[in-house]
Design a protein around this motif. Structure first.
Motif: not given
Lengths: 324, 121
Positions: B15, B18, B22, B39-41, B44-46, B48-49, B52, B65
């Motif tokens: 986290d 990221v 970012y 969409d920033m959120e 950010a989740a992508k 993070k993936a 990871t 993907d």
């Protein structure tokens, strides 16, 4: 073995199985991608029962508080009912007060139904009785007040706002669904400075949020920027100045793009003013409400200005003009 | 041997990574047009993936993907030079977090292995 209820059907989860695997095994294909709790594609909500803490890793506090979790890493320990959204009962409420706040914004106060609870900053969906036309409006009131307060802007050719301005009267009954929305204050971290920025009736949720903040004895500085094109678009200035006079750590900054600058206010582009005044936003908790392009620009500016993504809460409003 | 993911401190550390990564990417005028209007959120989740995955944390990486997720950007002109910029931001993010050079090289080589998928070749 916990039972998972989804869309009225029961699914039994075997020992150690994730909810995502359990559903997939029984033919329900929830959206998912990384399957490791990172990408948040499989985020879903516990409507009953509690998700294990580890299944909420990386989610915002506001989402955690509403029971959201990641299905791909959720190994349930108790029976749960899950879904994307809860079905709200329809509430009915009497209009207690209708008052103009400026030329284009009216304040409506509704009698709060006894069994209706919400968090300051959330919104409800108002339903027009004759044809079920539905629009979302933020709540400016506090959950323990016995009325619900809405600030409704008259949108050019707006069907609902036009009706509210011209037809709705004190004493009428109106119905609504809700609440919804994840732009609200969670008590705690009382030393974290707060930034609230709203354009137009984006002030409504912030009016609830900052009063909620003051009530919870948040110790750090609280900055409220309310912006409009010109001073005529601002409202509740006297009330906000009175709060600022009463609470030394609450700062109210009215902002206009052009024309006369209100007392204690600023002129300029609202997407730039907060950072100009505050400098770095590192460590701040941020709430942004109002016009979507401005809210989105502010989200990026605040993030680049140092605020953490987890600490930026926003509610972009959508204005729906009449379709021909 | 433990993964970089574990050595960094797992999910919470990603986290933090990221956040740094970012910020660098959005602040880079050479690449930030590819992030306009997203969409920033969700983005950010992508990321993070992605972080990871490249640090060896739990993941379910599929080249498919990666290919589909970037195809519209390739049409906008995404190329090797942009990919290099992103790798550079990844490298400096890890350095800022105090990751040893040797481990950074490992992470970069994993990220490098996604190049053809990302650029749809």
């Amino acid at each position: 073995m916990p039972t998972i209820t989804f869309e009225g059907k029961d699914f039994s989860c075997t020992e150690g199985e994730t909810i995502l695997d359990c559903m997939t095994r029984q033919g329900v294909m929830l959206p998912s991608s990384c399957q490791s709790g990172a990408c948040q594609t499989c985020m879903i909500r516990a409507l009953k029962g509690n998700p294990p803490e580890e299944s909420q890793q990386g989610l915002k506090d506001t989402l955690k508080a509403q029971g959201y979790f990641l299905a791909c890493i959720c190994r349930p320990t108790e029976d749960m009912t899950i879904g994307l959204s809860s079905v709200s009962p329809r509430f009915s409420a009497r209009v207690l007060e209708k008052r103009l706040l400026n030329e284009t914004v009216v304040r409506i106060r509704l009698q709060r139904p006894q069994d209706f609870s919400y968090r300051a900053g959330q919104f409800i969906n108002l339903v027009r009785p004759e044809d079920e036309l539905t629009r979302s409006y933020s709540l400016a009131s506090l959950p323990d007040e016995d009325f619900l307060e809405l600030h409704i802007k008259r949108v050019p050719d707006g069907q609902m706002s036009g009706w509210v301005f011209d037809r709705l009267a004190e004493g009428d009954d109106i119905s609504f669904f809700g609440p919804a929305g994840d732009c609200f204050y969670i008590p705690g971290k009382a030393d974290q400075p707060l930034l609230l920025v709203g354009t137009g009736t984006g002030l409504a949720p912030l009016y609830g949020i900052f009063r909620d903040v003051l009530k919870h004895e948040h110790r750090a500085e609280v900055h409220l920027f309310h912006a409009s094109l010109a001073e005529a678009g601002l409202y509740l200035q006297d009330e906000l100045r009175a709060f600022a006079a009463q609470h030394k750590h609450f700062h109210y900054v009215p902002c206009v793009l052009h024309g006369e600058v209100p007392e204690g206010g600023l002129q300029g582009n609202i997407t730039e003013l907060p950072l100009k005044v505050l400098g770095s936003l590192s460590g701040y908790r941020v709430f942004l409400c109002g016009d979507p392009p401005i809210v989105n620009a502010l989200r990026q500016k605040c993030f680049l200005g140092g605020a953490s993504m987890q600490d930026i809460h926003s509610d972009p409003f959508v204005f729906t003009p009449q379709s021909s | 041997m433990s993964t970089v993911y574990e050595q960094l401190g797992g999910e919470a550390a990603i986290d933090a990574a990221v956040d740094i990564f970012y910020r660098k990417v959005l602040g880079d005028h050479y690449v930030n047009r590819f992030f306009e209007g997203v969409d920033m959120e969700k983005q950010a989740a992508k990321q993070k993936a992605f972080l990871t995955m490249v640090t060896g944390g739990p993941n379910n990486y599929t080249g498919k993907d990666m290919r589909e997720g970037h195809r519209h950007l390739v049409k906008m002109g995404l190329n090797d030079a942009h990919f290099d910029h992103i790798l550079c931001h990844l490298r400096s993010t890890l350095a800022e977090l105090g990751v040893a050079q040797e481990l950074i090289d490992t992470v970069i080589s994993v990220a490098e292995s996604t190049r053809d998928d990302v650029l749809d070749r």
